[in-house]
Each structure stands twice: as C-alpha cells, then as structure tokens.
Design an enzyme around this catalytic site. Structure first.
Site, PDB file in Angstrom:
ATOM      1  N   ARG A  38       0.805  -1.017   0.076  1.00 45.76           N
ATOM      2  CA  ARG A  38      -0.072  -0.164  -0.045  1.00 45.76           C
ATOM      3  C   ARG A  38       0.814   1.191  -0.017  1.00 45.76           C
ATOM      4  O   ARG A  38       2.052   1.178   0.265  1.00 45.76           O
ATOM      5  CB  ARG A  38      -0.782   0.227   1.208  1.00 45.76           C
ATOM      6  CG  ARG A  38      -0.307   0.310   2.411  1.00 45.76           C
ATOM      7  CD  ARG A  38      -1.167   0.316   3.619  1.00 45.76           C
ATOM      8  NE  ARG A  38      -0.322   0.516   4.818  1.00 45.76           N
ATOM      9  CZ  ARG A  38       0.173  -0.547   5.751  1.00 45.76           C
ATOM     10  NH1 ARG A  38       0.162  -1.592   5.290  1.00 45.76           N
ATOM     11  NH2 ARG A  38       0.833  -0.099   6.785  1.00 45.76           N
ATOM     12  N   HIS A 137      -2.405 -10.752  18.005  1.00 41.21           N
ATOM     13  CA  HIS A 137      -0.868 -10.888  17.682  1.00 41.21           C
ATOM     14  C   HIS A 137      -0.849 -12.463  18.254  1.00 41.21           C
ATOM     15  O   HIS A 137      -1.616 -13.048  18.977  1.00 41.21           O
ATOM     16  CB  HIS A 137       0.022 -10.022  18.068  1.00 41.21           C
ATOM     17  CG  HIS A 137       0.111  -8.634  17.447  1.00 41.21           C
ATOM     18  ND1 HIS A 137       0.205  -8.584  16.150  1.00 41.21           N
ATOM     19  CD2 HIS A 137      -0.290  -7.516  17.683  1.00 41.21           C
ATOM     20  CE1 HIS A 137       0.154  -7.296  15.602  1.00 41.21           C
ATOM     21  NE2 HIS A 137      -0.257  -6.523  16.694  1.00 41.21           N
ATOM     22  N   ASP A 138       0.498 -12.891  18.107  1.00 38.26           N
ATOM     23  CA  ASP A 138       0.848 -14.172  18.418  1.00 38.26           C
ATOM     24  C   ASP A 138       0.552 -14.438  20.130  1.00 38.26           C
ATOM     25  O   ASP A 138       0.100 -15.580  20.270  1.00 38.26           O
ATOM     26  CB  ASP A 138       2.501 -14.143  18.116  1.00 38.26           C
ATOM     27  CG  ASP A 138       2.930 -15.688  18.265  1.00 38.26           C
ATOM     28  OD1 ASP A 138       3.106 -16.261  19.164  1.00 38.26           O
ATOM     29  OD2 ASP A 138       3.129 -16.007  17.184  1.00 38.26           O
ATOM     30  N   ASN A 140      -1.498 -13.450  21.844  1.00 39.10           N
ATOM     31  CA  ASN A 140      -2.976 -13.661  22.142  1.00 39.10           C
ATOM     32  C   ASN A 140      -3.704 -14.776  21.486  1.00 39.10           C
ATOM     33  O   ASN A 140      -4.530 -15.580  22.250  1.00 39.10           O
ATOM     34  CB  ASN A 140      -3.998 -12.399  21.425  1.00 39.10           C
ATOM     35  CG  ASN A 140      -3.403 -11.194  21.617  1.00 39.10           C
ATOM     36  OD1 ASN A 140      -2.906 -10.275  21.005  1.00 39.10           O
ATOM     37  ND2 ASN A 140      -3.444 -10.689  23.002  1.00 39.10           N
ATOM     38  N   ASP A 167       2.423 -17.356  14.476  1.00 35.52           N
ATOM     39  CA  ASP A 167       2.651 -16.473  13.414  1.00 35.52           C
ATOM     40  C   ASP A 167       3.307 -17.499  12.242  1.00 35.52           C
ATOM     41  O   ASP A 167       3.134 -17.695  11.265  1.00 35.52           O
ATOM     42  CB  ASP A 167       3.696 -15.373  13.400  1.00 35.52           C
ATOM     43  CG  ASP A 167       2.846 -14.106  13.996  1.00 35.52           C
ATOM     44  OD1 ASP A 167       1.917 -14.056  14.234  1.00 35.52           O
ATOM     45  OD2 ASP A 167       3.465 -13.199  14.307  1.00 35.52           O
TER      46      ASP A 167
END
Length: 366
Positions: A38, A137-138, A140, A167
């Site tokens: 992006r 994230h990881d 969590n 991940d």
C-alpha cells in the site's frame, strides 16, 4: 534443473511476518512473487534496525521478490490488481476477514477473474466463527487456545515464549503446505480454491500431549506439572556456575543413566521416581558447581541429550551449521552490500546454489 515452483506467480498482499515468510519460502523454491504494498509500504520497512534504507527484517523476509505500490481504494489500483490476477496462480492475503471483499477482491470475485486461482487467506481466528474479526497477535493466539497455560514460569513471573509460534507454525507453515497441496489438486481438477488459514487452529496441534491426557483420562497436567514442562529432573534447564544454562533432555533411561554417571550423581538419587524434587536439587547443585566451558566437553563425550545453551552469536559460528550451508545465501541491498539470507526449511536441491545473491525490494520513494 528448473526449481519446483518455476513458472508459478504469486501475488502477495501480506505484510509483517506470517505471509511474507510464507511467500519467501515459495520464492526460494522458484516462484515469482510480486509483493503489493500500500502507499507507505509494509509496516516492517520502518522497523529497527535499518539497513540500506529499509528495515533489516523486511529485507530478510522479502529477499528476491518484486514489489509494486498499489492503492486498492482507487480505480487505477483495482484495475492493476485485476490484471495481475488474470495471469497469476496464487493470491495471498492477510487482511481481516471481509476487508478484501469490500475492496472488490473477495474469493468469488477473484475466482471469476481467474478460475484457476488459489486464494490463500491468513488470519488469527479464521474466516468464519464468532471470533473471526477479533484483533490479535501471537501472544493472544497462544493464550486464547490454552497453549500459553503450559508456560513453566511461576504465576507471579510468567514466561513469554521466545518464538512467535502462532505466526510461523500456525500461519506460515500451514499456508505453504496448503498452497502446495492446492497446486497439486489444481493439476488434477483444473480449478483453484480458497484456503482459510487460521493461526489459532494449529496451536491445538502443539497441545498434543495435554490433549491426549485430557481426552483419554480426563486428567490435565498444568503449568510445570508435565514431564515436558519441568516436572521431571530429566527435562529441565540447570544454571551453571558462570550463569550459563545446561539444557537437559535425558528422558530415556539410557540417556539419563549416562548423564547422572558423568556428573557423579549419587546412586540413590538416580532413581528419580522416588523423590523427583530431591533429584532435581542434587543435579542442580552439581551443575552449579562448574562453568559451562567445563561441562561442554564432558557432556559432549557422554552423548546423553544434554547440551550447553549457546548464544545466537555462538550458534551462527558453529561449524556444523556453517558446514551445512545454513547461512550460505545472501540478500543484496539497494546500495550493493549484502547480508546472510534468512534460513528457510527448503531442501537445498530445490533452491538456487549456495552463495547466490538475491536483492531485497528497494526502498520506497514517494
């Protein structure tokens, strides 16, 4: 000899770690990977330390990929992505569920453009279910699946695992495996498919030992109570005199007998079923009486599944890993310098020869 994925084109819409590492592995096996960034670029470009105008981690994870910037909120960006999809084999995305569909590139819309397209989605909790749109994230992901409950630290000082298990083992590796399976299935059917890779799902695979006990007997070992999280003297970390760590994994009895003999543990304590705590304390006292340089040759000769914990700097210089060519490939930066390429678990016969250099995507300007 052509590489296994020669002729396969991957459109990579991912950023940060799970997706980029997966497409790096595909690129190392010969796929052409076109990374779509992006405006402003992948977040990891800004991560420290910087190397030759971009984040060093970004350079390692995106070695050998081509990159272009597209704003998928504009008609021009949408048109360019659609054109790419018409001529590609894999679309790899890592948005929250539903985001790409809102942009006009959900699975059904993309399949209409290219029926042979393999559409791979990585997310924390999957494309469906009550938690599908939950941020995480990881840490969590391993917490929400119960895996983190087995960390061996005390309640007042819980331990954060040193590896991003969700991940990589829940995102990257399942994605690569399933993309390869989907390519094989496409060989047979001529049709693409949608791969729903949820990083949390695979965390239950890592709880295999706990699940076998729970499902078979209704019992569940908690933190520090199983033989792989510290309940046994045979599978523990023992501090040495110099502050180094001895990693003991002498689970099998013949390894345990070699280990206890070579360190001189009292005969009465070698039967660790009698009083595990007493054996742990005695082994700890013996290990703490000498330094890791003292222990290293003794343990190596004993060949008993007990090793000295090395720093990563020491591991990088280990003649074993150097001799196997683990760090033989290079990343070439925009200014001409090189770094060792990130090791990936691709068999050397499927990669370019050792010593080959591939460029990192150049810094973004504007």
């Amino acid at each position: 000899m052509p590489q296994p994925l020669s002729g396969i084109r991957v459109v990579d819409l991912t950023n940060l770690l799970p997706g980029p590492l997966a497409t790096l592995m595909l690129a190392e096996a010969g796929a052409e990977v076109i990374k779509i960034e992006r405006p402003g670029g992948d977040d990891m470009r800004a991560y420290a330390p910087q190397w030759q105008g971009t984040g060093a981690a970004f350079s390692l994870l995106n070695r050998g990929k081509r990159t272009i910037t597209l704003d998928l909120k504009t008609p021009e960006g949408k048109a360019k992505l659609k054109s790419l999809l018409e001529r590609s084999d894999v679309l790899f995305e890592q948005f929250r569920p539903g985001i790409l569909e809102k942009l006009g590139f959900g699975f059904d819309a993309s399949r209409a453009v290219n029926p042979r397209l393999i559409y791979c989605s990585i997310s924390g909790y999957g494309q469906t279910g009550p938690r599908a749109n939950e941020a995480g994230h990881d840490l969590n992901y391993i917490a929400s699946t119960g895996l983190l409950a087995f960390q061996p630290g005390p309640p007042d000082r819980p331990v954060i695992p040193p590896a991003l298990v969700a991940d990589i083992a829940g995102g990257t590796f399942p994605a690569v495996i399933n993309i390869l399976l989907a390519l094989r299935q496409r060989d047979l059917t001529g049709r693409g498919c949608h791969l729903d890779i949820a990083m949390t799902d695979a965390m239950f695979t890592f709880a295999w030992r706990a699940l076998s006990g729970l499902w078979a007997s209704g019992s569940l070992a908690t933190s520090g109570q199983s033989d792989l999280t510290g309940s046994t003297p045979r599978y523990r970390l023992y501090p040495a005199k110099d502050g180094g760590i001895i990693a003991c994994a002498a689970l099998e009895d013949h390894f345990w007998q070699r280990f206890t003999a070579v360190i001189g543990l009292e005969e009465r304590l070698r039967d660790d079923s009698r009083d595990p705590s007493a054996t742990i304390a005695a082994v700890a006292a013996i290990i703490a009486s000498r330094t890791t340089p003292d222990w290293a040759p003794v343990l190596a000769r004993a060949d008993c599944c007990v090793t000295v914990m090395r720093s990563i700097e020491d591991a990088l210089a280990d003649p074993h890993f150097v001799g196997r060519g683990v760090f033989a490939h290079r990343v070439r930066g925009a200014e001409g310098g090189t770094l060792p390429a990130l090791p990936v678990p691709i068999d050397p016969q499927f990669r370019e020869p050792p010593g080959s250099e591939k460029p990192s995507p150049p810094p973004l300007f504007g």
